[in-house]
Enzyme design. Structure first.
Site, PDB file in Angstrom:
ATOM      1  N   HIS A   1       0.880  -1.179   0.000  1.00 42.51           N
ATOM      2  CA  HIS A   1       0.000   0.000   0.000  1.00 42.51           C
ATOM      3  C   HIS A   1       0.917   1.228   0.000  1.00 42.51           C
ATOM      4  CE1 HIS A   1      -2.866   2.889   1.764  1.00 42.51           C
ATOM      5  NE2 HIS A   1      -3.836   2.014   1.534  1.00 42.51           N
TER       6      HIS A   1
ATOM      7  N   ASP B   1       3.066  -4.361   8.150  1.00 41.58           N
ATOM      8  CA  ASP B   1       1.819  -3.622   7.980  1.00 41.58           C
ATOM      9  C   ASP B   1       0.688  -4.647   8.048  1.00 41.58           C
ATOM     10  OD1 ASP B   1      -0.472  -2.529   6.955  1.00 41.58           O
ATOM     11  OD2 ASP B   1       0.471  -1.651   5.180  1.00 41.58           O
TER      12      ASP B   1
ATOM     13  N   CYS C   1      -4.584   2.171  -3.882  1.00 44.03           N
ATOM     14  CA  CYS C   1      -3.388   2.714  -3.211  1.00 44.03           C
ATOM     15  C   CYS C   1      -2.193   1.792  -3.392  1.00 44.03           C
ATOM     16  CB  CYS C   1      -3.631   2.950  -1.724  1.00 44.03           C
ATOM     17  SG  CYS C   1      -4.918   4.137  -1.381  1.00 44.03           S
TER      18      CYS C   1
HETATM   19  C1  LIG Z   1      -5.812   0.287   4.636  1.00 44.01           C
HETATM   20  C2  LIG Z   1      -4.398  -0.051   4.540  1.00 44.01           C
HETATM   21  C3  LIG Z   1      -3.410   0.863   4.913  1.00 44.01           C
HETATM   22  C4  LIG Z   1      -3.726   2.270   5.360  1.00 44.01           C
HETATM   23  O1  LIG Z   1      -4.532   2.285   6.473  1.00 44.01           O
HETATM   24  P1  LIG Z   1      -5.133   3.669   7.015  1.00 44.01           P
HETATM   25  O2  LIG Z   1      -6.205   3.235   7.949  1.00 44.01           O
HETATM   26  O3  LIG Z   1      -5.667   4.393   5.800  1.00 44.01           O
HETATM   27  O4  LIG Z   1      -4.029   4.406   7.659  1.00 44.01           O
HETATM   28  C5  LIG Z   1      -2.103   0.468   4.840  1.00 44.01           C
HETATM   29  N1  LIG Z   1      -1.767  -0.761   4.430  1.00 44.01           N
HETATM   30  C6  LIG Z   1      -2.679  -1.673   4.070  1.00 44.01           C
HETATM   31  C7  LIG Z   1      -2.236  -3.041   3.649  1.00 44.01           C
HETATM   32  C8  LIG Z   1      -4.026  -1.354   4.106  1.00 44.01           C
HETATM   33  O5  LIG Z   1      -4.939  -2.258   3.746  1.00 44.01           O
END
Ligand SMILES: *Cc1c(COP(=O)(O)O)cnc(C)c1O
Length: 407
Positions: free
Chosen positions: A124, A201, A365
């Protein structure tokens, strides 16, 4: 795998699922972008504002005590959920993006020119851009683990990228664009052999897979509340205590200090060192309730049921014809990223929305993934434990209709 999800009971927990959109029952398949909120979490939010809204950690009055206790109880719920060794290792953030930026900012003090950091092609933008900014600041080099056609990480290439220069590796547990579950156990242990720290993440994994940060031996694990049936604007960064002691604070302000004079300010201990300012108190409390709710269902039940939905939806969708699915790893969560030959994803999304079906279209994203496949984007249907096979049928019928209209 069998599950014990009582789907009618579960659906009754989510008020939004009974509404109509454009005259049709809502079919919510955009769970990878944000999840819906069960009544227990909504009730916790209302109760907070109706009964004990107050600022925390400072007040001597009763409301402040109640709010502080509830907030700290939520921190404990999160600690237990992720099996962190200590409550001090659980930092409340505004979400995954905030958590990653906090760590990236801290590593500016740890890196120098010539050091290397490793990201993956499946990330992302939140797990790319903060590190690019860090590299610009420090002169460290960003290396990229390439992806394969099935949407998996090329692990051979990862082994080749790792060296004594590697200081940090950051990959997602699950890709939000494709649903691929990455082999983070291997990534963490291999990186540690080279002395590199690892940030995972977990935003997309956390609603489906319960991560045990001690068993993983991960250095940092970040999640967002709103993808786990909690509210937006709150998340958690887990960090190993030794790292959180080593890294400097991210933001300065109230809550994060010990003593302030104009000559010198000393910082508060963990976790407050990283929690400047009045936090999202209600959000933290509600996030704790969401975690309790998910654990009440059981993550094994959730994963088993969602896997059934994924298998069913994949078969039904492929039967429509001319469907290309991106991300075909055998290890994936309930996400289907697809296109229909000759049709723009946006057009499909727009038509099926008229039929009450919510999916995401675009690059999710994760532009590097779209570049890899040489496509502008995909239609992404992402399922949750409150979705049903009947909803998948409605979705597939709608996609069929869109295909006929658009070709
Ligand atoms: C949604 C997501 C993000 C960003 O999360 P936020 O809540 O917008 O800060 C980052 N990495 C992954 C894999 C996501 O699915």
């Amino acid at each position: 795998m069998s599950h014990q999800i009582d789907i009618e009971k579960v659906r009754a927990d989510f008020p939004i699922l009974s509404r109509k959109v454009n005259g049709h029952p809502l079919v919510y398949f955009d769970n990878a972008a944000t999840s819906q909120t069960p009544k227990v979490v909504i009730d916790a939010i209302v109760e907070y504002y109706e009964q004990y809204n107050a600022n925390i950690h400072r007040g001597v009055h009763s409301l402040s005590q109640e709010a502080t206790d509830a907030y700290e109880q939520a921190r404990e719920t999160l600690r237990a959920h992720f099996n962190a060794a200590k409550k001090e290792e659980i930092i409340f953030t505004s979400g995954t993006t905030h958590g990653i930026n906090l760590v990236a900012n801290g590593f500016a003090s740890q890196l120098k020119a010539g050091d290397e950091v490793i990201v993956s092609a499946l990330e992302h933008h939140s797990n790319i851009v903060p590190w690019q900014m860090l590299c610009e600041k420090t002169g460290a080099q960003l290396k990229v683990i390439p992806m394969t056609n099935s949407g998996e990480l090329a692990m051979d290439a990862f082994h080749e990228l790792l060296s004594d220069k590697t200081k940090l590796v950051f990959v997602n547990h699950v890709s939000n664009a494709l649903g691929t579950i990455n082999p983070i156990e291997t990534i963490i242990s291999e990186a540690h052999k080279k002395g590199a720290a690892v940030l995972i993440d977990g935003a997309q994994a956390a609603p489906h897979i319960k991560a045990d940060v001690q068993a993983l031996d991960v250095d940092f694990y970040v999640v967002s509340g709103h993808k786990m049936c909690g509210p937006t604007g709150v998340g958690v960064l887990y960090g190993k205590e030794e790292w959180l002691i080593k890294l400097p604070p991210y933001q300065g302000g109230g809550e994060m200090i010990d003593q302030v004079t104009f000559e010198k300010t000393t910082y508060a201990g963990l976790p407050h060192k990283f929690e400047a300012g009045t936090p999202n108190i209600c959000g933290g409390i509600a996030f704790g309730k969401a975690i309790e709710y998910l654990n009440g269902l059981g993550f094994e039940n959730i994963a088993a049921y969602e896997h059934e939905l994924l298998t069913y939806a994949t078969e039904q969708l492929l039967a429509v014809g001319d469907v290309m699915i991106y991300g075909t790893s055998s290890e994936k969560t309930a996400v289907i990223s697809f296109n229909i030959e000759g049709i723009h994803p946006y057009d499909i999304g727009t038509i099926i929305d008229k039929l009450g079906i919510a999916v995401r279209t675009g690059h999710h994203c994760a532009q590097p993934i779209m570049d890899y496949y040489k496509i502008p984007g995909t239609v992404r249907a992402s399922f949750s434990f409150y979705n049903t096979k009947e909803e998948i049928d409605a979705f597939v019928q709608a996609v069929k209709r869109a295909k006929i209209m658009l070709s």
